[in-house]
Design an enzyme around this catalytic site. Structure first.
Site, PDB file in Angstrom:
ATOM      1  CG  ASP A  37      -1.964  -0.848   1.023  1.00  0.00           C
ATOM      2  OD1 ASP A  37      -2.894  -0.782   0.336  1.00  0.00           O
ATOM      3  OD2 ASP A  37      -2.180  -1.594   2.003  1.00  0.00           O
ATOM      4  CG  ASP A 182      -7.195  -3.139  -0.234  1.00  0.00           C
ATOM      5  OD1 ASP A 182      -7.266  -3.667   1.190  1.00  0.00           O
ATOM      6  OD2 ASP A 182      -6.419  -2.302  -0.771  1.00  0.00           O
TER       7      ASP A 182
END
Ligand code: DX5
Ligand code: ZN
Length: 227
Positions: A37, A182
């Site tokens: 991320d 996600d």
């Protein structure tokens, strides 16, 4: 290519003092992909890690594991080039950051890096219908089931319907993009997403906070796969 695992741990929830150990443990559990991320402090409030950390981990582990880079940044097309230069194999950026003028640039990126899987992520406020003209440009679509920006949030109910809609769309039109999800994935929401046709689950806190990661992984696998 070897089959990819259903679960992709998100490195954001790993212990940053022991990143290498976290990656090696995932490898020992048979994980094929790790979610990476990237947060820029502008598209989302937080700043996480970027190219320098990626360069290091990809150099050491990149031949054993695929890092899938999730760009939560306002200028993603610029960063795609930087990650590609470091050997990134999979990367996605956000629909919400794109303007009409970016479409030719996405085509250029695809032509420049034919071996990189390129995905489109979209935030909870975006509806699947808003993306439909873009499906052809992407290898995968990432459904955000939390507001992007941090780990440990609750799955937004209804995100599974977006997965079902995407799955229906690709079947109806014979498209072959993959679908990932996600945010807020656990032993209840993970199987729910699988039942709705998702191809992979990003799991941050549920995976990294588990006392027994093997048990946690098994609990995410308990749904029947429908395609
Ligand atoms: C959120 C990130 C996620 C996050 C997931 O903005 O994109 O990948 O790390 O963490 P959990 O699984 O804890 O929601
Ligand atoms: Zn992510």
């Amino acid at each position: 290519m070897e089959k990819e695992t259903l679960v992709r741990p998100s490195l954001l929830s790993a212990d940053f003092n022991h990143l290498g150990d976290a990656i090696e443990e995932a490898l020992s559990l048979g994980i094929t992909n790790i979610h990476y991320d990237v947060m820029d402090g502008t598209f989302v409030d937080a700043i996480s890690f970027g190219e320098p950390v990626f360069k290091r981990v990809n150099l050491i582990y990149g031949n054993q594991i695929t890092f899938d880079v999730h760009l939560m940044t306002v200028n993603p097309l610029k960063q795609v080039n930087q990650f590609a230069a470091l050997g990134c194999k999979e990367i996605c950026f956000h629909f919400e950051t794109l303007t009409l003028g970016d479409i030719p640039k996405i085509k250029e990126v695809r032509d420049r890096y034919p071996n990189i899987k390129i995905g489109l992520a979209f935030s909870p406020e975006t509806e699947v219908d808003e993306l439909k003209n873009l499906f052809n440009f992407f290898d995968f679509i990432l459904v955000m089931s939390v507001i992007p920006g941090k780990a440990g949030q609750k799955f937004i109910t209804g995100s599974e319907k977006k997965i079902a809609q995407l799955n229906e769309y690709r079947k109806t039109f014979g498209l072959d993009f993959k679908i990932g999800v996600d945010g807020g994935i656990n032993d209840v929401t993970g199987p729910l997403c699988v039942e709705n046709g998702v191809d992979w689950l990003v799991a941050g806190s549920y995976y990294f906070n588990a006392t027994n990661k093997k048990v946690a992984l098994n609990s995410l696998h308990k749904a029947k796969v429908i395609k």
